[in-house]
Write a protein that holds these residues in place. Structure first.
Motif, PDB file in Angstrom:
ATOM      1  N   PRO A 183       0.967  -1.195   0.166  1.00 58.91           N
ATOM      2  CA  PRO A 183       0.103  -0.351   0.073  1.00 58.91           C
ATOM      3  C   PRO A 183       0.774   1.178  -0.001  1.00 58.91           C
ATOM      4  O   PRO A 183       2.570   1.514   0.050  1.00 58.91           O
ATOM      5  N   PRO A 184       0.142   2.185  -0.034  1.00 62.24           N
ATOM      6  CA  PRO A 184       1.263   3.827  -0.050  1.00 62.24           C
ATOM      7  C   PRO A 184       1.438   4.262   1.178  1.00 62.24           C
ATOM      8  O   PRO A 184       2.711   4.907   1.126  1.00 62.24           O
ATOM      9  N   VAL A 185       1.015   3.262   2.270  1.00 61.98           N
ATOM     10  CA  VAL A 185       1.181   4.142   3.868  1.00 61.98           C
ATOM     11  C   VAL A 185       1.864   2.959   4.635  1.00 61.98           C
ATOM     12  O   VAL A 185       1.724   1.436   3.948  1.00 61.98           O
ATOM     13  N   LEU A 186       3.228   3.112   4.221  1.00 58.97           N
ATOM     14  CA  LEU A 186       4.005   2.045   4.817  1.00 58.97           C
ATOM     15  C   LEU A 186       4.968   2.503   6.144  1.00 58.97           C
ATOM     16  O   LEU A 186       6.095   3.094   5.625  1.00 58.97           O
ATOM     17  N   VAL A 187       4.799   1.706   7.469  1.00 64.31           N
ATOM     18  CA  VAL A 187       5.524   2.772   8.361  1.00 64.31           C
ATOM     19  C   VAL A 187       6.030   1.861   8.773  1.00 64.31           C
ATOM     20  O   VAL A 187       5.728   1.114   9.441  1.00 64.31           O
ATOM     21  N   ASP A 188       7.909   2.267   8.573  1.00 64.34           N
ATOM     22  CA  ASP A 188       8.899   1.413   9.464  1.00 64.34           C
ATOM     23  C   ASP A 188       9.214   1.986  10.465  1.00 64.34           C
ATOM     24  O   ASP A 188       9.667   2.971  10.542  1.00 64.34           O
ATOM     25  N   ALA A 189      10.792   1.644  10.906  1.00 64.97           N
ATOM     26  CA  ALA A 189      11.640   1.687  11.418  1.00 64.97           C
ATOM     27  C   ALA A 189      11.122   3.388  11.172  1.00 64.97           C
ATOM     28  O   ALA A 189      12.960   3.420  12.646  1.00 64.97           O
ATOM     29  N   ALA A 190      12.390   3.296  10.281  1.00 66.41           N
ATOM     30  CA  ALA A 190      12.676   4.618  10.109  1.00 66.41           C
ATOM     31  C   ALA A 190      12.878   5.511   9.943  1.00 66.41           C
ATOM     32  O   ALA A 190      12.556   6.791  10.080  1.00 66.41           O
ATOM     33  N   ALA A 191      10.618   5.378   9.686  1.00 68.41           N
ATOM     34  CA  ALA A 191      10.252   6.470   9.715  1.00 68.41           C
ATOM     35  C   ALA A 191       9.537   7.424  11.280  1.00 68.41           C
ATOM     36  O   ALA A 191       8.623   8.180  11.076  1.00 68.41           O
ATOM     37  N   VAL A 192      10.042   6.699  12.371  1.00 64.88           N
ATOM     38  CA  VAL A 192       9.189   7.555  13.469  1.00 64.88           C
ATOM     39  C   VAL A 192      10.800   7.071  14.593  1.00 64.88           C
ATOM     40  O   VAL A 192      11.531   6.755  14.160  1.00 64.88           O
ATOM     41  N   ALA A 193      10.202   7.981  15.952  1.00 65.45           N
ATOM     42  CA  ALA A 193      11.123   8.135  16.796  1.00 65.45           C
ATOM     43  C   ALA A 193      11.200   7.546  17.389  1.00 65.45           C
ATOM     44  O   ALA A 193      12.374   7.203  18.386  1.00 65.45           O
ATOM     45  N   GLU A 194      10.303   7.105  17.605  1.00 61.13           N
ATOM     46  CA  GLU A 194       9.790   5.816  18.744  1.00 61.13           C
ATOM     47  C   GLU A 194       9.436   4.967  18.096  1.00 61.13           C
ATOM     48  O   GLU A 194       8.130   4.570  17.645  1.00 61.13           O
ATOM     49  N   GLY A 195       9.589   3.553  18.715  1.00 63.12           N
ATOM     50  CA  GLY A 195       9.397   2.787  18.335  1.00 63.12           C
ATOM     51  C   GLY A 195       7.546   1.708  18.701  1.00 63.12           C
ATOM     52  O   GLY A 195       8.067   2.325  20.087  1.00 63.12           O
ATOM     53  N   LYS A 196       6.566   0.490  18.519  1.00 67.45           N
ATOM     54  CA  LYS A 196       6.255   0.370  19.290  1.00 67.45           C
ATOM     55  C   LYS A 196       6.697  -0.081  20.698  1.00 67.45           C
ATOM     56  O   LYS A 196       8.248  -0.485  20.796  1.00 67.45           O
ATOM     57  N   PRO A 197       6.959  -0.009  21.655  1.00 65.56           N
ATOM     58  CA  PRO A 197       4.987   0.605  22.295  1.00 65.56           C
ATOM     59  C   PRO A 197       4.262   1.364  21.799  1.00 65.56           C
ATOM     60  O   PRO A 197       3.410   1.520  22.603  1.00 65.56           O
ATOM     61  N   SER A 198       5.180   2.296  21.715  1.00 67.33           N
ATOM     62  CA  SER A 198       4.562   3.390  21.813  1.00 67.33           C
ATOM     63  C   SER A 198       3.563   3.414  21.250  1.00 67.33           C
ATOM     64  O   SER A 198       3.559   3.070  20.009  1.00 67.33           O
ATOM     65  N   PRO A 199       3.010   4.675  21.016  1.00 64.91           N
ATOM     66  CA  PRO A 199       1.840   4.987  20.519  1.00 64.91           C
ATOM     67  C   PRO A 199       2.373   5.248  19.108  1.00 64.91           C
ATOM     68  O   PRO A 199       0.977   5.038  17.827  1.00 64.91           O
ATOM     69  N   VAL A 200       3.048   5.758  18.230  1.00 68.47           N
ATOM     70  CA  VAL A 200       4.034   7.295  17.551  1.00 68.47           C
ATOM     71  C   VAL A 200       3.633   6.762  16.339  1.00 68.47           C
ATOM     72  O   VAL A 200       3.141   6.598  15.500  1.00 68.47           O
ATOM     73  N   PRO A 201       4.017   4.873  16.009  1.00 63.10           N
ATOM     74  CA  PRO A 201       4.344   4.407  14.619  1.00 63.10           C
ATOM     75  C   PRO A 201       2.444   4.384  14.571  1.00 63.10           C
ATOM     76  O   PRO A 201       1.965   4.792  13.150  1.00 63.10           O
ATOM     77  N   TYR A 202       1.702   4.045  15.433  1.00 67.68           N
ATOM     78  CA  TYR A 202       0.179   3.410  14.015  1.00 67.68           C
ATOM     79  C   TYR A 202      -0.732   5.503  14.146  1.00 67.68           C
ATOM     80  O   TYR A 202      -1.276   5.129  13.723  1.00 67.68           O
TER      81      TYR A 202
END
Length: 224
Positions: free
Chosen positions: A137-156
């Motif tokens: 899909p066009p929307v793909l949030v990966d490890a490089a896209a966010v400063a905090e990973g799961k379980p932080s809410p930031v990726p979702y």
């Protein structure tokens, strides 16, 4: 007085999706558990670390956080480069498959109604999807896209923002406790799949993705 004919109306804009679905990837859509364990075991062996202990940490954190926890004296960037080499080789030569029912579900979901939120990296996800014939899909949030990973809410939350969706209209489909906590913290509905039982806090649980597919499609189209 003359009357000009009205210009014909153009095609109607497609309606916005009723609701949205954000999928985890590894363990949820793609069966890569054995591959991940093998890659981490190889990396751990190079540094004379306990592969089981390393993998237990890697399951719930992003790679840089894993290195900090299990090998704080090593250069994390060198560790990440070595891990990337191992995982990229696995994408090229490893054996893995999409879970039963995934391809049919993803192609049935309304365009623009779903995306991927992963602790992996986008190029690797695309490689696995290409090998298993899954649509990206066009929307793909990966490890490089966010400063905090799961379980932080930031990726979702990032995934919802890219879809243009409110958290309350999003369903998270996960297989791991850290992903469940991430989706719940983002204020989303969370369902678990591909595990013997639900993780704490999940709103619904399905033993397999195949069993969850009708309910996921109904959610996305406003029927559940």
């Amino acid at each position: 007085m003359t009357h000009e004919a009205a210009a014909p109306a153009g095609p109607a804009a497609p309606a916005a999706p009723a609701r949205y679905v954000l999928f985890d990837v590894d363990g949820t859509l793609v069966d890569a558990v054995a591959n991940q364990r093998r890659v981490w075991a190889t990396w751990a062996a190079r540094h004379e670390l306990d592969p089981d202990a390393v993998y237990a940490v890697a399951l719930r954190t992003r790679p840089m956080e894993t290195f900090a926890a299990v090998a704080p004296d090593l250069d994390p960037h060198a560790c990440l480069a070595a891990l990337h080499e191992l995982e990229d080789e696995d994408v090229r030569s490893g054996t893995y498959a999409a879970f039963d029912g995934v391809a049919e579900l993803l192609t049935a979901l309304p365009p623009g109604s779903w995306g991927l939120v992963t602790s992996n990296y986008a190029h690797r996800v695309r490689g696995r999807f290409d090998r298993t014939g899954l649509p990206v899909p066009p929307v793909l949030v990966d490890a490089a896209a966010v400063a905090e990973g799961k379980p932080s809410p930031v990726p979702y939350l990032r995934g919802a923002a890219l879809l243009g969706a409110d958290s309350a209209r999003c369903l998270v489909v996960e297989d791991a406790p850290s992903g469940v906590r991430s989706g719940l913290a983002a204020g989303m509905t969370v369902w678990t799949v591909n595990t013997p039982e639900a993780h704490s806090g999940a709103h619904r649980h399905f033993p397999t993705l195949r069993e969850a597919a009708p309910a996921i499609l109904a959610f996305a189209t406003g029927g559940a």
